[in-house]
Design an enzyme around this catalytic site. Structure first.
Site, PDB file in Angstrom:
ATOM      1  N   LYS A   1       2.921   6.723   4.824  1.00  0.00           N
ATOM      2  CA  LYS A   1       2.071   5.595   4.435  1.00  0.00           C
ATOM      3  C   LYS A   1       2.701   4.274   4.824  1.00  0.00           C
ATOM      4  O   LYS A   1       3.916   4.091   4.719  1.00  0.00           O
ATOM      5  CB  LYS A   1       1.872   5.627   2.912  1.00  0.00           C
ATOM      6  CG  LYS A   1       0.781   4.737   2.396  1.00  0.00           C
ATOM      7  CD  LYS A   1      -0.585   5.297   2.699  1.00  0.00           C
ATOM      8  CE  LYS A   1      -1.673   4.270   2.434  1.00  0.00           C
ATOM      9  NZ  LYS A   1      -1.640   3.145   3.384  1.00  0.00           N
TER      10      LYS A   1
ATOM     11  N   LYS B   1       0.176   3.575  -2.809  1.00  0.00           N
ATOM     12  CA  LYS B   1      -0.873   4.596  -2.775  1.00  0.00           C
ATOM     13  C   LYS B   1      -0.284   6.001  -2.652  1.00  0.00           C
ATOM     14  O   LYS B   1      -0.967   6.992  -2.953  1.00  0.00           O
ATOM     15  CB  LYS B   1      -1.841   4.325  -1.627  1.00  0.00           C
ATOM     16  CG  LYS B   1      -2.706   3.067  -1.809  1.00  0.00           C
ATOM     17  CD  LYS B   1      -3.750   2.972  -0.709  1.00  0.00           C
ATOM     18  CE  LYS B   1      -4.682   1.783  -0.918  1.00  0.00           C
ATOM     19  NZ  LYS B   1      -4.132   0.528  -0.383  1.00  0.00           N
TER      20      LYS B   1
ATOM     21  N   SER C   1      -6.326   4.021   3.925  1.00  0.00           N
ATOM     22  CA  SER C   1      -5.689   3.130   2.956  1.00  0.00           C
ATOM     23  C   SER C   1      -6.721   2.332   2.164  1.00  0.00           C
ATOM     24  O   SER C   1      -6.528   1.146   1.848  1.00  0.00           O
ATOM     25  CB  SER C   1      -4.716   2.165   3.660  1.00  0.00           C
ATOM     26  OG  SER C   1      -3.837   1.570   2.728  1.00  0.00           O
TER      27      SER C   1
ATOM     28  N   SER D   1       0.799  -1.231   0.000  1.00  0.00           N
ATOM     29  CA  SER D   1       0.000   0.000   0.000  1.00  0.00           C
ATOM     30  C   SER D   1       0.824   1.269   0.000  1.00  0.00           C
ATOM     31  O   SER D   1       0.274   2.364  -0.134  1.00  0.00           O
ATOM     32  CB  SER D   1      -0.953   0.009   1.202  1.00  0.00           C
ATOM     33  OG  SER D   1      -2.082  -0.792   0.946  1.00  0.00           O
TER      34      SER D   1
END
Length: 403
Positions: free
Chosen positions: A233, A69, A131, A66
């Site tokens: 993140k 992202k 997320s 992730s």
């Protein structure tokens, strides 16, 4: 193998600053082992100077999970900055986005309902804070029609901002055999977002977001620590382990950390914090050149002058370990000789600064004055000189060929 040295070739000038330290000299082996991390891949960078303070397998390609992202967010931020999108732009949660990224998919989700229309501002919070895979897919489809087309935009943007090795194949970070990123590229991406989109970046530091009456906490564990963290993140899939892109500010200094491949969320949090704590504690800044100070010269062909002074638009600083003595060297690199005319302010070279054996930073250098095209006689003389050096290079080339 045939080696031909081109007429225009890479020029490298070495500048040496000697030992920058001050209390005692440690052997290189001791300095190299001054910090250890259990993270298989890691990097720690100073955001202002882009100096690398620590790296471990930082150019190894691994699945970003992730953390991808963050690249998705950059594409959206760029569209907003260009005026093509706004917070009030709306996107629809398709059945594909709902099925692949919704609450029943087994991954992180914003819990958006199928066929609903959602403002981009809310989708961004769902993407960054929660997320949400459904938010990522909805954004990708809304901007590019399909997630595959959006991934092409991700790669275009990645190359445009200097991510040289990473490849993206989806907006979510779901596992894909060709979706790989390096810790160095992810750190560069984080620094770029901080520098170019300071207001939008603040979303990464928001602690929670509620959508569809479901409140979720930001997954970044650094935000709950008293270390000045404000982004970015996390990521986790089976093939990659646990990873994190983090950033924190202390006493006006921002550091960016990236780790990946750890075995648990606890390890991810601990190793990221250890790196940041060490970076803030163990280094001090030394200025090599002031803003606008002449750093060196580049040779010019066919101009009114044969050399051009080079300057940096920012102070050139290097972070060095406190209380240690490390040799600092700098290399000015350009493809030359430069061909006149050259306009003042043009980026014509780069400076690479090494701390010991590690490249600490790289920055652009600019022409400090205009160089006009030379007179006919000046151009003729430069042509003769270039012909002569070209002959030497060709002779050297033929020697290489015969070896």
């Amino acid at each position: 193998m045939r080696h031909i040295l081109p007429a225009r070739f890479l020029k490298i000038a070495i500048l040496s600053f000697g030992a920058l330290a001050l209390n005692w000299v440690m052997p290189h082996e001791a300095r190299a082992q001054s910090f250890q991390t259990s993270a298989p891949t890691a990097i720690l960078m100073d955001a202002d100077s882009h100096a690398v303070l620590f790296e471990k397998s930082a150019d190894e390609l691994t699945a970003p999970a992730s953390m991808a992202k963050t690249m998705t967010a950059e594409v959206v931020f760029n569209e907003i900055k260009a005026g093509r999108l706004s917070f009030d732009s709306t996107f629809t949660i398709s059945e594909n986005a709902w099925r692949k990224g919704g609450g029943g998919s087994g991954g992180s989700s914003m819990f958006a309902q199928v066929n609903t229309t959602i403002r981009l501002e809310d989708l961004l919070r769902g993407l960054i804070i929660q997320s949400g895979n459904d938010a990522a897919i909805a954004i990708a489809e809304g901007i590019a029609g399909t997630e595959e087309n959006f991934a092409k935009l991700m790669n275009e943007r990645a190359r445009a901002i200097g991510l040289t090795k990473s490849t993206f194949r989806n907006a979510t970070g779901y596992g894909h055999p060709e979706q790989k990123a390096t810790a160095r590229d992810l750190a560069k991406l984080a620094i770029y977002i901080v520098e170019i989109y300071p207001d939008l970046y603040k979303m990464f530091g928001e602690r929670e977001f509620t959508w569809n009456k479901i409140r979720q906490q930001n997954r970044n564990p650094l935000l709950a620590m008293d270390i000045g963290a404000d982004g970015l993140k996390t990521g986790n899939i089976d093939e990659a382990g646990y990873g994190l892109i983090g950033s924190a500010v202390q006493n006006g200094q921002r550091l960016v950390v990236v780790v990946n491949g750890l075995k648990s969320a606890k390890d991810r949090a601990n190793e990221s914090r250890k790196l940041l704590d060490w970076g803030f504690r163990a280094f001090e800044s030394r200025q090599l050149f002031a803003e606008g100070q002449v750093v060196g010269e580049a040779q010019v062909f066919g101009g009114s002058k044969r050399s051009l002074p080079l300057v940096s638009m920012k102070p050139i600083r290097v972070l060095v370990p406190r209380g240690e003595s490390e040799r600092v060297t700098a290399r000015i690199i350009y493809t030359g000789p430069l061909k006149a005319p050259v306009q003042k302010g043009a980026e014509v070279a780069r400076i690479q600064v090494n701390r010991g054996e590690m490249q600490a930073l790289e920055m652009p250098l600019y022409a400090n004055e205009d160089i006009q095209e030379g007179t006919l006689s000046q151009r003729a003389l430069d042509g003769l000189l270039e012909f002569g050096t070209g002959w030497v290079r060709r002779a050297f080339s033929s020697v290489i060929e015969r070896i």
